[in-house]
Motif scaffolding. Structure first.
Motif: not given
Length: 759
Positions: A581-583, A589-594, A602-606, A609-613
């Motif tokens: 939730r903090g990320i 961005a939206s984060v979905d873990i399998q 997923g998201g728009t703009g930067e 990349d920020q969430a992936v990092e």
């Protein structure tokens, strides 16, 4: 009534017919099974005839969640509005049964299919046609039966056709073909396919016709056993609307006028002329005649229109809008029709116009399915809307009707085979087709419009799909196959045959046939003519947008996937979902873990990349020799804990915080300080040991500090008092000591006595 049951095997599957125990107050009832999947099909025919000019048949599929051992979702925890699968199954039952009733039948007929057991192995849909057919036969209902429905699959490896495949067998099939009809002809077809050829589709239909005959024979054998036990079945007689010869003659005298009124390419203009002519003909009847022939006059007027249209086609080869039999209406194609949306396309053919709009989202935004099938959800959704204004009419707007659900499902099946795999394109995909104008073939226009929207939105489909609706006129011993039928030809013709596909083959097919004289030669001719029409339409589309765009729109979410070790999933999620939730909150961005460790971001703009990092930092394990600039998060007597990465702290021992001896860590570091460190060891338990880079000099110790005790002051000795000084304190009497209230466990200040002490 005695219970009769018959179990038999056909094409490697076990089936059971049973009747005489359940629902005995219905006109007819039958239990039908495939494996352990059990359906109850009932039919009730009203006693009185309705004053309608159409056949009042209603089919409902009663989907019970207990059949699969499930409790319905939602607040009420009971079945409510029918699912999409329930609606499609009801349509599947309706379509072969409706044309089997005699013309003029006006008593209400209600067929209900109830799921009792869904064994998660054998599908429950197609067997209901056999159950309804037997229920009507046992109830003495007049219809052209017996009827059946089968599903034909094809094993990809062996190429063998499979009758009524299990769910598992359907997974390895490149064909999903449902056929309904009698032992002699096919009246209903619904199919999805992985781009198979016309010849293969025709071969599957021929094989399906043989299977229909086998199941119809099994019904005849069951009925024979039933009659041996319960006596002969008496066919019930219901009054039929019969044409009145005088009405027919007076109305058909206006044949030439009707033929002239029909010759108009504009739909609304033609309808206006035809309705005006019908009103003038109706006015020729007196009020008494109109009251006496209230049903007969509208029926005869409809027959006049039908006869004039069909005769025009077979005799002159010309259709009401002036086209030849294989001619396609003018086509207009536009891509990128709407701004900001993720993709859009406008497709118009004649007076049928559809605007399709694409929306992309995270995979967890796909549709969750709460049905008795062993499926949990779907990633691609196609929704078809048919508002009343598209035909120039008024009406209520609300939830989609059965026709809209059926047409949307057809367009969905048409495009499923060409969609990219979710590993290649990790998006949930929704396309909505809004019918703006309708004059026939709106479902095929939806297929074409949806292809445009997908390509415009940058969805890398394998190949573009086009579709066409074919028709059939059999009149006076002549047969004409029509390409790109319009509404009137659909309504008054003998067949509605929709075909979608790519340059490689067929992806979907739907047929409703009212002509008993439909042969496989005619079907082969219709398929070939449809192939030519599809190619013509597809080229018009490719002239505007030859291939999918290379990237998605800037307004669409950008979705990337990364893989994390399964033992790190909980680190990414955090306690109670705190980390994930903090990320999402901090990056947007939206984060979905399998479950397998695949993470979709997923998201728009930067934000992506920020969430992936952030996620990569969480799962990273520091290694010896790596340098970090961390923040002190905790101080203990033995050292300081420094945060290196999200969720990763290392210990900087007190002996390594500075050059020289340090009495207290706080003399050198405080919580919140940034410090440069290097990893010197990571043990088997993941404990990280650090050393400080650029160590400062240790602070000088205070004067007088004792050696080795770590204190900055000397302990002062407490002077001992002499015994005489202690004895000067007055002593309290025993009575005084006992006056104070005692607490539990208190012995009044006395030494506790033991059982072995002397008195």
């Amino acid at each position: 009534m005695t219970l009769v049951s018959k179990t038999f095997e056909l094409y490697g599957k076990t089936y059971t017919f049973e009747s005489g125990e359940l629902a005995k107050q219905a006109t007819g009832a039958c239990l039908v099974k495939q494996g352990d999947t059990t359906m109850l099909d009932t039919v009730v025919v009203s006693k009185e005839r309705k004053n309608y000019d159409f056949f009042p048949l209603t089919v409902d599929f009663n989907e019970k969640m207990y059949a699969a051992g499930r409790i319905p979702g939602g607040y009420l925890k009971r079945e409510g509005r029918p699912s999409e699968k329930a609606t499609l199954t009801a349509r599947m039952i309706d379509r072969p049964i409706r044309p089997s009733f005699p013309d003029g039948f006006r008593n209400e007929v209600h067929i209900v299919a109830t799921s009792l057991v869904a064994d998660q192995v054998n599908p429950f849909d197609v067997i209901n046609v056999m159950g309804a057919s037997l229920a009507m036969t046992l109830g003495g209902v007049p219809f052209e039966g017996p009827l059946a429905c089968v599903r034909i699959g094809r094993n990809v490896e062996t190429g063998e056709f499979i009758v009524n495949p299990t769910y598992e067998e359907r997974e390895s099939s490149d064909l999903d073909l449902e056929l309904g009809g009698s032992a002699d002809f096919i009246s209903m077809v619904e199919a999805g396919a992985e781009e198979i050829s016309e010849d293969d589709m025709l071969a599957a239909m021929k094989f399906g016709q043989e299977a229909l005959a086998a199941f119809c024979q099994a019904q005849d054998e069951f009925v024979a056993e039933w009659e041996q036990v319960n006596g002969a079945i008496v066919k019930k007689e219901y009054p039929l609307d019969q044409p009145v010869e005088e009405v027919q003659e007076r109305i058909f005298a206006h044949y030439d006028e009707m033929a002239a009124a029909l010759r108009d390419a504009d739909k609304l203009s033609r309808i206006g002329k035809v309705e005006a002519l019908k009103e003038s003909i109706r006015a020729e009847f007196s009020d008494e005649e109109q009251a006496a022939w209230e049903r007969e006059i509208p029926v005869a007027l409809k027959k006049l229109e039908k006869k004039a249209m069909r005769t025009m086609v077979v005799e002159t080869g010309e259709r009401v809008d002036g086209r030849a039999a294989d001619e396609i209406r003018p086509i207009m194609v536009k891509d990128n029709y709407l701004p900001l949306v993720h993709g859009s396309g406008l497709f118009q053919r004649g007076q049928t116009q559809v605007l399709s709009v694409l929306s992309l989202g995270m995979l967890n935004e796909g549709q969750r399915l709460d049905t008795i099938e062993p499926t949990e959800g779907k990633r691609y959704m196609h929704h078809y809307n048919f508002p009343p204004f598209c035909t120039g009419e008024t009406g209520r707007m609300g939830s989609p009707k059965r026709r809209e659900i059926g047409h949307g499902n057809l367009a969905e099946r048409a495009l499923l085979p060409v969609l990219p795999d979710e590993n290649e394109f990790p998006y949930a995909i929704r396309v909505v087709s809004e019918v703006m104008e309708s004059n026939g073939s709106s479902s095929m226009a939806s297929t074409c419009g949806s292809t445009l929207a997908l390509m415009d939105g940058g969805v890398p489909i394998k190949r573009p799909v086009s579709g066409i609706a074919m028709g059939l006129i059999q009149e006076e011993g002549k047969t004409v196959v029509l390409s790109d039928i319009q509404g009137l030809e659909d309504f008054l013709g003998d067949m509605d045959f929709k075909v979608t596909g790519t340059t490689e083959g067929i992806t979907a097919l739907q047929m409703d046939n009212k002509a008993t004289g439909l042969t496989f030669d005619i079907l082969a001719r219709a398929l070939q003519q449809a192939k030519e029409g599809r190619a013509f339409i597809l080229q018009k589309m490719l002239d505007v947008i030859p291939e999918p765009r290379h990237t998605t729109r800037s307004t669409a979410p950008r979705i990337v996937s990364i893989q994390v070790p399964t033992d790190k999933i909980r680190d990414v999620i955090g306690s109670g979902g705190k980390v994930i939730r903090g990320i999402q909150d901090e990056t947007g961005a939206s984060v979905d873990i399998q479950e397998d460790g695949t993470v979709f971001v997923g998201g728009t703009g930067e934000s992506v990349d920020q969430a992936v990092e952030r996620i990569k930092l969480i799962i990273k394990v520091p290694e010896p020799g790596e340098e970090y600039t961390g923040r002190v998060v905790s101080i203990q007597p033995f050292g300081a804990f420094v945060n290196l990465l999200p969720g990763k702290d290392g210990l900087l021992h007190i002996s390594r915080v500075a050059k020289g001896r340090v009495e207290k860590v706080e003399d050198v570091l405080n919580v919140g300080d940034e410090v440069k460190v290097v990893v010197i060891e990571v043990d088997d338990r993941g404990k990280i040991s650090l050393d400080r880079l650029d160590k400062p000099e240790a602070p000088a110790r205070a004067e007088g500090a004792s050696e080795g005790d770590g204190e900055h002051f000397q302990r002062r000795e407490r002077p001992r008092r002499e015994r005489s000084e202690r004895s000067d304190r007055p002593r309290r009497e025993r009575s005084e000591r006992s006056d104070r209230p005692r607490r539990p466990g208190d012995n009044g200040g006395r030494k506790p006595r033991r059982h072995h002490d002397a008195e």
